[in-house]
Design a protein around this motif. Sequence first.
Motif, mmCIF file in Angstrom:
data_model
loop_
_atom_site.group_PDB
_atom_site.id
_atom_site.type_symbol
_atom_site.label_atom_id
_atom_site.label_comp_id
_atom_site.label_asym_id
_atom_site.label_seq_id
_atom_site.Cartn_x
_atom_site.Cartn_y
_atom_site.Cartn_z
ATOM 1 N N LEU A 171 -11.102 7.561 -11.891
ATOM 2 C CA LEU A 171 -9.762 7.153 -12.304
ATOM 3 C C LEU A 171 -8.847 6.960 -11.102
ATOM 4 C CD1 LEU A 171 -8.867 9.282 -15.469
ATOM 5 C CD2 LEU A 171 -8.858 6.801 -15.299
ATOM 6 N N LEU A 172 -8.886 7.897 -10.164
ATOM 7 C CA LEU A 172 -8.027 7.808 -8.984
ATOM 8 C C LEU A 172 -8.450 6.665 -8.073
ATOM 9 C CD1 LEU A 172 -7.591 11.612 -8.212
ATOM 10 C CD2 LEU A 172 -5.960 10.066 -9.297
ATOM 11 N N ASP A 173 -9.759 6.407 -7.980
ATOM 12 C CA ASP A 173 -10.221 5.239 -7.225
ATOM 13 C C ASP A 173 -9.705 3.950 -7.861
ATOM 14 O OD1 ASP A 173 -11.535 6.583 -5.250
ATOM 15 O OD2 ASP A 173 -13.538 6.382 -6.122
ATOM 16 N N ALA A 174 -9.750 3.880 -9.190
ATOM 17 C CA ALA A 174 -9.260 2.695 -9.890
ATOM 18 C C ALA A 174 -7.757 2.520 -9.684
ATOM 19 C CB ALA A 174 -9.581 2.806 -11.380
ATOM 20 N N ALA A 175 -7.021 3.627 -9.654
ATOM 21 C CA ALA A 175 -5.582 3.551 -9.412
ATOM 22 C C ALA A 175 -5.295 3.014 -8.015
ATOM 23 C CB ALA A 175 -4.954 4.931 -9.597
ATOM 24 N N GLU A 176 -6.039 3.486 -7.013
ATOM 25 C CA GLU A 176 -5.851 2.988 -5.650
ATOM 26 C C GLU A 176 -6.182 1.507 -5.552
ATOM 27 O OE1 GLU A 176 -7.742 4.871 -2.393
ATOM 28 O OE2 GLU A 176 -6.346 6.531 -2.339
ATOM 29 N N HIS A 177 -7.234 1.101 -6.257
ATOM 30 C CA HIS A 177 -7.602 -0.309 -6.238
ATOM 31 C C HIS A 177 -6.497 -1.160 -6.860
ATOM 32 C CE1 HIS A 177 -10.069 -3.920 -6.538
ATOM 33 N NE2 HIS A 177 -9.731 -3.991 -7.812
ATOM 34 N N ALA A 178 -5.966 -0.728 -8.004
ATOM 35 C CA ALA A 178 -4.899 -1.482 -8.657
ATOM 36 C C ALA A 178 -3.670 -1.568 -7.761
ATOM 37 C CB ALA A 178 -4.546 -0.824 -9.992
ATOM 38 N N GLU A 179 -3.345 -0.476 -7.082
ATOM 39 C CA GLU A 179 -2.192 -0.472 -6.190
ATOM 40 C C GLU A 179 -2.413 -1.394 -4.995
ATOM 41 O OE1 GLU A 179 0.716 2.917 -4.326
ATOM 42 O OE2 GLU A 179 -1.430 3.107 -3.947
ATOM 43 N N THR A 180 -3.628 -1.375 -4.444
ATOM 44 C CA THR A 180 -3.939 -2.236 -3.306
ATOM 45 C C THR A 180 -3.820 -3.709 -3.680
ATOM 46 O OG1 THR A 180 -5.432 -0.560 -2.406
ATOM 47 C CG2 THR A 180 -5.680 -2.797 -1.569
ATOM 48 N N GLN A 181 -4.335 -4.070 -4.863
ATOM 49 C CA GLN A 181 -4.233 -5.459 -5.319
ATOM 50 C C GLN A 181 -2.771 -5.867 -5.473
ATOM 51 O OE1 GLN A 181 -7.451 -6.201 -4.530
ATOM 52 N NE2 GLN A 181 -7.435 -7.571 -6.280
ATOM 53 N N TRP A 182 -1.950 -4.979 -6.014
ATOM 54 C CA TRP A 182 -0.527 -5.259 -6.180
ATOM 55 C C TRP A 182 0.140 -5.487 -4.824
ATOM 56 C CZ3 TRP A 182 3.276 -5.237 -10.183
ATOM 57 C CH2 TRP A 182 4.580 -5.070 -9.766
ATOM 58 N N LEU A 183 -0.134 -4.601 -3.873
ATOM 59 C CA LEU A 183 0.497 -4.712 -2.562
ATOM 60 C C LEU A 183 0.032 -5.950 -1.812
ATOM 61 C CD1 LEU A 183 0.368 -0.968 -1.457
ATOM 62 C CD2 LEU A 183 2.339 -2.244 -2.307
ATOM 63 N N HIS A 184 -1.252 -6.288 -1.947
ATOM 64 C CA HIS A 184 -1.751 -7.504 -1.305
ATOM 65 C C HIS A 184 -1.082 -8.740 -1.885
ATOM 66 C CE1 HIS A 184 -5.772 -5.679 0.304
ATOM 67 N NE2 HIS A 184 -4.703 -5.214 0.925
ATOM 68 N N ALA A 185 -0.921 -8.770 -3.203
ATOM 69 C CA ALA A 185 -0.265 -9.918 -3.843
ATOM 70 C C ALA A 185 1.191 -10.019 -3.403
ATOM 71 C CB ALA A 185 -0.362 -9.799 -5.360
ATOM 72 N N THR A 186 1.880 -8.878 -3.303
ATOM 73 C CA THR A 186 3.262 -8.866 -2.854
ATOM 74 C C THR A 186 3.377 -9.349 -1.411
ATOM 75 O OG1 THR A 186 3.740 -7.012 -4.335
ATOM 76 C CG2 THR A 186 5.303 -7.415 -2.556
ATOM 77 N N SER A 187 2.458 -8.885 -0.559
ATOM 78 C CA SER A 187 2.476 -9.309 0.847
ATOM 79 C C SER A 187 2.212 -10.799 0.977
ATOM 80 C CB SER A 187 1.433 -8.523 1.642
ATOM 81 O OG SER A 187 1.711 -7.141 1.616
#
Length: 447
Positions: A171-187
């Motif tokens: 679950l925590l790995d999936a949360a980090e992945h979702a956050e990383t995708q969000w930050l990459h899209a924002t960048s």
Amino acid sequence: MSEHVIPGRAGDLISLGAAEVLWAGLTAGSAVPTAAGVFACPPAGTRAGYVLLGGRLVAVVKTGGGRWGVAEGEVRRAAAELNTVEIDRGLVRIGPFREAPQQEHNEGTLLRWRQRVMREVQEPDGPGQTAWGEDGRSCHLAGIDWRQVLVERTRDGAVRTWWLPRAVVRLLDAAEHAETQWLHATSARQASKADTGRLSDHRQTRAADTLRQTASPEGPAAPLRPYSGELEGQLYSVLSRKPGFSRKVAQWMCAVCRTAPATVLDHCHEHGYARAPVCQSCNTQERPDHLYSSDIRVASRYTRLFHTGTDDWLRHWHRCSGCRARTTLPLPHLAAWTASIACRPLRPTHRASRGREPCGVLRVSWTGNQNAPRSCLLTVTVDFCPSGEHRLLAQVPYREAAGQFRTWLAETAPAVAAVAGPDRLDGLPAQPRPVIADTNGEGLALF
């Protein structure tokens, strides 16, 4: 509590206070313990622009009245996903590890759950001492109260290790992945608005600063010389003990990119042989992206290793006498190659806005090691499938993976394959050091 639903086009928005009450009520019977204050505590809230709930990222938006809210439907979906998770007896060691390498999928995220857990549990008074942020509010990990399921084990009466249920780790790995995708899209959106000329000038300035930093304080640095294989066939354990060796390495240019000064001597951890002096960037580029001692994620950087810069990297890895003689790669690199190249036709795709995209993120793990090839098995799986339908892709025996690599090497880099072969075994160590030092995860130190 007098919190009201605010209708909106994209779905009903509710205030953060109402979302807190809704989340607590929906997850009250979940097998995974949830924390309080998840919509107002780090790393969530209006400054971040999102809240992590289990493995799902929920955006925080501003309503017409200037208040902040979240979509009620997203909160309900996140709670429904969390309620389906079952916790079994399987535990995963999360630390401590000796000199664990920085994982690529953690970079730039706010969650960094492994670092946060280890920082807290290693406090003198144990878990709970850093459970509060600077503003006095409780910190959490993706809405999960991990402290309730943390397991501590003691070995030899002194060495303490910490473990979490496998379901919580995923679950925590999936949360980090979702956050990383969000930050990459924002960048990416921010970068598209930037002035490309100004960005180019900035990169040139940084490159010049890097070169100036390598100069000697007494005067101009001597010109770097290209590496010509002077250290090949020598053991790293011997070279690293020689006085002034680090200064000698710095006199070479990186043997891979051939543009930056070398900073370290890269070597094969399986056979102990020196490869070549490389810069810090190339050394990090080729390092396996370990999750655990025998489990790596096939990150985006492998595209360069096995696609765009294949010939340079294969030539570099085969500077090791052991890998060259056996026509193979170190086990973590062979595992990444198997997932990225050999299993590429097996990877499913999903419909996206621009055609179809590969499913999720590849992960490859193995049992045993290269010193027992008959029992060594590579398992390739997919993490974070959007539809949740894909998981196991393939199980490949080590010998089969090595055979596929030899065939691919001959087709992709014939010049590298031409100098390899099983007829050059003289001088190799009789007992090469295994990749995995033990089964408790401390083999991370080898990379």
